[in-house]
Design a protein around this motif. Sequence first.
Motif, PDB file in Angstrom:
ATOM      1  N   ALA A  12     -34.258   5.712   7.757  1.00 59.40           N
ATOM      2  CA  ALA A  12     -34.521   5.218   8.730  1.00 59.40           C
ATOM      3  C   ALA A  12     -35.281   4.038   9.502  1.00 59.40           C
ATOM      4  O   ALA A  12     -34.941   3.096  10.330  1.00 59.40           O
ATOM      5  N   PHE A  13     -35.714   3.087   8.308  1.00 59.25           N
ATOM      6  CA  PHE A  13     -36.660   2.133   8.034  1.00 59.25           C
ATOM      7  C   PHE A  13     -35.649   1.133   8.444  1.00 59.25           C
ATOM      8  O   PHE A  13     -35.619  -0.055   8.866  1.00 59.25           O
ATOM      9  N   LEU A  14     -34.484   1.070   7.850  1.00 57.98           N
ATOM     10  CA  LEU A  14     -34.116   0.101   7.523  1.00 57.98           C
ATOM     11  C   LEU A  14     -32.931  -0.133   8.596  1.00 57.98           C
ATOM     12  O   LEU A  14     -31.936  -1.367   9.758  1.00 57.98           O
ATOM     13  N   VAL A  15     -32.180   0.680   9.755  1.00 54.70           N
ATOM     14  CA  VAL A  15     -31.524   0.984  10.862  1.00 54.70           C
ATOM     15  C   VAL A  15     -32.547   0.053  11.791  1.00 54.70           C
ATOM     16  O   VAL A  15     -32.235  -0.993  12.522  1.00 54.70           O
ATOM     17  N   ALA A  16     -33.996   0.626  12.051  1.00 54.91           N
ATOM     18  CA  ALA A  16     -35.253   0.097  12.749  1.00 54.91           C
ATOM     19  C   ALA A  16     -34.909  -1.681  12.339  1.00 54.91           C
ATOM     20  O   ALA A  16     -34.999  -1.943  13.515  1.00 54.91           O
ATOM     21  N   VAL A  17     -34.928  -2.081  11.433  1.00 49.17           N
ATOM     22  CA  VAL A  17     -34.981  -3.550  10.807  1.00 49.17           C
ATOM     23  C   VAL A  17     -33.714  -3.860  11.205  1.00 49.17           C
ATOM     24  O   VAL A  17     -34.256  -5.494  12.308  1.00 49.17           O
ATOM     25  N   CYS A  18     -32.920  -3.450  10.428  1.00 44.87           N
ATOM     26  CA  CYS A  18     -32.223  -4.619  10.129  1.00 44.87           C
ATOM     27  C   CYS A  18     -30.654  -4.056  11.214  1.00 44.87           C
ATOM     28  O   CYS A  18     -30.737  -5.295  11.569  1.00 44.87           O
ATOM     29  N   GLY A  19     -31.339  -3.356  11.712  1.00 43.46           N
ATOM     30  CA  GLY A  19     -30.437  -3.019  13.375  1.00 43.46           C
ATOM     31  C   GLY A  19     -30.582  -4.087  14.711  1.00 43.46           C
ATOM     32  O   GLY A  19     -30.135  -4.480  15.366  1.00 43.46           O
ATOM     33  N   THR A  20     -32.893  -4.172  14.848  1.00 42.39           N
ATOM     34  CA  THR A  20     -32.854  -5.078  14.949  1.00 42.39           C
ATOM     35  C   THR A  20     -32.553  -6.587  15.164  1.00 42.39           C
ATOM     36  O   THR A  20     -32.009  -7.488  15.922  1.00 42.39           O
ATOM     37  N   GLY A  21     -32.521  -6.964  13.943  1.00 40.71           N
ATOM     38  CA  GLY A  21     -32.362  -8.148  13.380  1.00 40.71           C
ATOM     39  C   GLY A  21     -30.506  -8.563  13.720  1.00 40.71           C
ATOM     40  O   GLY A  21     -30.366  -9.313  13.824  1.00 40.71           O
ATOM     41  N   PHE A  22     -29.810  -8.068  13.487  1.00 41.15           N
ATOM     42  CA  PHE A  22     -28.214  -7.617  13.943  1.00 41.15           C
ATOM     43  C   PHE A  22     -28.394  -7.618  15.345  1.00 41.15           C
ATOM     44  O   PHE A  22     -27.284  -9.138  16.014  1.00 41.15           O
ATOM     45  N   ALA A  23     -29.034  -7.449  16.395  1.00 39.16           N
ATOM     46  CA  ALA A  23     -28.785  -7.022  17.435  1.00 39.16           C
ATOM     47  C   ALA A  23     -28.990  -8.270  18.258  1.00 39.16           C
ATOM     48  O   ALA A  23     -29.048  -9.416  19.347  1.00 39.16           O
TER      49      ALA A  23
END
Length: 457
Positions: free
Chosen positions: A198-209
Amino acid sequence: MPQGTPDQSTCRDAAPGTLQTYREVIALSGALLPLISFLGRLPTAIIQMGSVLMVTRTSGSLATGGMVACALALGQVAMGPFVGRLADRHGQRRVVLVFALLNAVAIGAFTASALLGAVTPLLVLLGALAGASVPGIGPLARARVVALARRRRADDRLADAVMSLESTMDEVSFVLGPAAVGLAAVVGHPAYAMLLAAFLVAVCGTGFALHPTARTLEPAHADQQGKGSREQPRARAAEERARARGARRRMPRQVYVVRVGLVLLGVLLGGCGAGITALTEELGRPDQAGLVYAAMGVMSAVVGLSMVALPDRIGLLLRWRVATATAALLSLPLVWTESLAGLYFVVTVFGAVFAPNLITGFGLTERAVPRERLAEGMTFASSAFVGGQAVTLAVAGRLAESYGPAAAFAVGSTAAALAFVVALATRPGQGGGADQDTDPGAAPDRAVLGVPSEQTA
């Protein structure tokens, strides 16, 4: 031609080394994007196995854990193409940002409910939501970097290198993801790995976006807002007309042929996964299953990285036929494997076939889909593979319980043989590849697999 500028054909004929090719791939987006996209796709690998172990531990039922994991996988398969379609129409930035945050919340709610002992129907629902909200960073990264390459007039060699690097990152993520789950289960609880996801998808998903390359596939009018140019309405109208034509254009038939091949590849992997789990349990070493998977994944990653060394004269269709034939042959010894040492050896050798099949499948998809539907094509290809794997894990698992590990391995071997038949029955094209060098926004050559494209009236 300016003095000192090398001729394009000369550049293409001078086959650069593998390392130099990957330097060119990373230079397309910068080093930060591959790192973010790799960490952003780890949660997908974590939650699949993590859901099984977490629900099994909290509910005390392996059947419940398998049911919830299947619902999670089917949610991802059902929504993956829709996420890609939204990204094509509205740009990756907004779509990934929304889905990454939704996915983080969904994983958190799913984990909390499992720890609180929620009833099975609620866990199935929350598992399906966690799968359905996956932002699809892996296939969207493929679409984004390939689009960068095509806009810079890159040839097919560099586009194929993008596929190789992306597939290798997928392989490594599906080695490290289960490893993280296993470590969390040993140290404390599988829920720790779910919270990490959950932490990785929130942080890295936001960074990817929010990465600047997200504008690569943004609608043109999004980049022109606020400029106040007189050309803005005209450019916006032209862009909307182009995207409308792309939305009406049907996928060419060869795209569906490749998807069938990817479904069968998923069936192959699912059958092997069920067989490996069953055989290690039968031998009294269930703890070795994860290490066997890791050996297979490492071999696949190594071979995937080396794919760029293949000469250009070996076309995608020939690669597809060779890869599926090799998968069918190398999967046969698994049916008769009865020892742990033999399993390690056969599975490690067998791991060499997965990356070439995946890379070729995504490469054929990229050549065939209309440019306006590239993200949708990539996410659909990924969903086809995941869907075949998820359904087969459930079916082959039951077969393994009733008839032994050989039955599960036989399911995978049969799927590999069918994939070879599909590849062999596909006629070669006349054009030999995508004509991408004249117009980066144009649809690619439909002769890659020799099947004419269709358009709506």
